[in-house]
Design an enzyme around this catalytic site. Structure first.
Site, PDB file in Angstrom:
ATOM      1  CB  CYS A  52      -0.823  -0.033   1.714  1.00 46.44           C
ATOM      2  SG  CYS A  52      -1.488   1.313   1.705  1.00 46.44           S
ATOM      3  CB  CYS A  55       0.341   1.598   3.744  1.00 46.02           C
ATOM      4  SG  CYS A  55      -1.227   0.988   4.124  1.00 46.02           S
TER       5      CYS A  55
END
Length: 363
Positions: A52, A55
């Protein structure tokens, strides 16, 4: 002596930086809940995955900031949990994590007090979002308990719907519908409930909410202002036409375009010329005639502000590349290069610069 002082100062700076950044602890969730109870804190959980990119942005650019640590560390026991490894798999299931990153604020009983879906570009914005989880008027878990206990007062439903919108929770459709059912006809045009009509997901083109908005546009204009109402209507038409062009909306036909163009005539908004061009492009696309579509694109796309081409241009180009003959493909490539040379929009320039060699020049 100077060298010794330099070393001491450097060590002090490193120590300060280490303590200033967000203190993510290596604890199992149950241990973190116990520690939070002892320290009279809540638990903050960063649910992430290794793939991600948002993230990674939060991990590298936001959580190391001094202000982030100064805000989170005194209030929370902080954890980072990979949703695809170890206990993270079960935790993701337990808390129904469907997008990454998702951040949970848990009370010491392990109940969700608040959740935040998606990252922030700045520490200040993220701190604001976390602070909402500490306010009983915006904390999603607190509001959910009240809703579950039967609170159906209109102002409460409005608070809950706004909180659900902030975390992109599908339950918002249920709550918003219930809210509108509770309101009198006079209340429905009140500024307190305008957010339902303003939000594109709650009031899309063709929905009962949009039909009510269009039928009562003058009343809404008196309540919230002509500019805001017209801009909402323009945005709804924009989304509808863009979805038709990009293929997200494959069901709507030419009659939907006709209806939008007819409805637009009754309103004043700056984007009307662009939306008329989008309507012309969508109509050409629906015709299935590649030459007509290409000619329409050649005429209109250079006249549209490039920030509005980010969604529309690429599916149009791929349609012509995939279905056009060699001459039409070359004309589409020439149009793309023209737009690339002229654009001053960095996002469009970056996207188009990568798109041309991989999608249009590639044989």
């Amino acid at each position: 002596m100077k060298k010794i002082l330099y070393v001491i100062a450097a060590c002090f700076m490193l120590q300060t930086g280490a303590f200033a950044q967000t203190n993510f602890e290596e604890l199992a969730l149950d241990k973190a809940l116990e520690k939070a109870k002892t320290e009279k804190k809540l638990v903050f959980v960063d649910m992430y995955t290794s793939w991600c990119m948002p993230c990674k942005y939060m991990a590298n650019m936001i959580f190391p900031k001094v202000e982030m640590g100064e805000y989170l560390n005194p209030r929370f026991v902080c954890l980072k949990i990979n949703a695809e490894e170890g206990e993270g798999v079960d935790i993701a299931k337990r808390y129904e994590i469907a997008a990454f990153p998702t951040f949970l604020i848990l009370n010491t009983g392990g109940e969700v007090q608040h959740r935040i879906v998606g990252g922030s570009e700045t520490a200040a914005d993220f701190i604001k979002r976390v602070a909402e989880g500490l306010d009983e008027d915006t904390a999603i878990g607190v509001l959910a308990k009240k809703y579950g206990a039967g609170d159906r007062e209109s102002m409460f439903l409005a608070k809950y719907a706004k909180a659900l919108l902030a975390v992109d929770d599908q339950k918002v459709f249920e709550v918003a519908d219930l809210l509108l059912e509770n309101l009198s006809d006079a209340q429905r045009v009140d500024t307190a409930y305008w957010f339902v009509y303003e939000h594109p997901a709650l009031t899309p083109v063709g929905s009962p909410n949009m039909e009510y908005l269009l039928a009562n546009a003058v009343r809404f204009q008196k309540s919230v202002g002509e500019e805001r109402v017209n801009e909402k209507i323009a945005t709804a038409f924009d989304v509808k036409l863009t979805n038709m062009i990009t293929g997200r909306d494959k069901q709507s036909g030419v009659e939907a375009i006709d209806a939008i163009e007819k409805e637009m005539e009754g309103y004043k908004f700056p984007s009307k010329p662009r939306l008329k061009m989008f309507a012309e492009i969508a109509r050409a696309q629906r015709s299935g005639d590649i030459e007509k579509l290409l000619t329409t694109c050649e005429k209109n796309l250079p006249r549209i502000e490039h920030e509005h081409l980010l969604a529309a241009f690429f599916p149009l180009a791929l349609t012509i590349k995939g279905k056009g003959d060699a001459g039409q493909q070359e004309r589409m490539l020439a149009l793309a290069k023209k737009l690339l040379a002229e654009t001053t929009n960095d996002k469009f320039k970056f996207a188009l610069g990568n798109f041309i060699p991989y999608a249009l020049e590639k044989k």
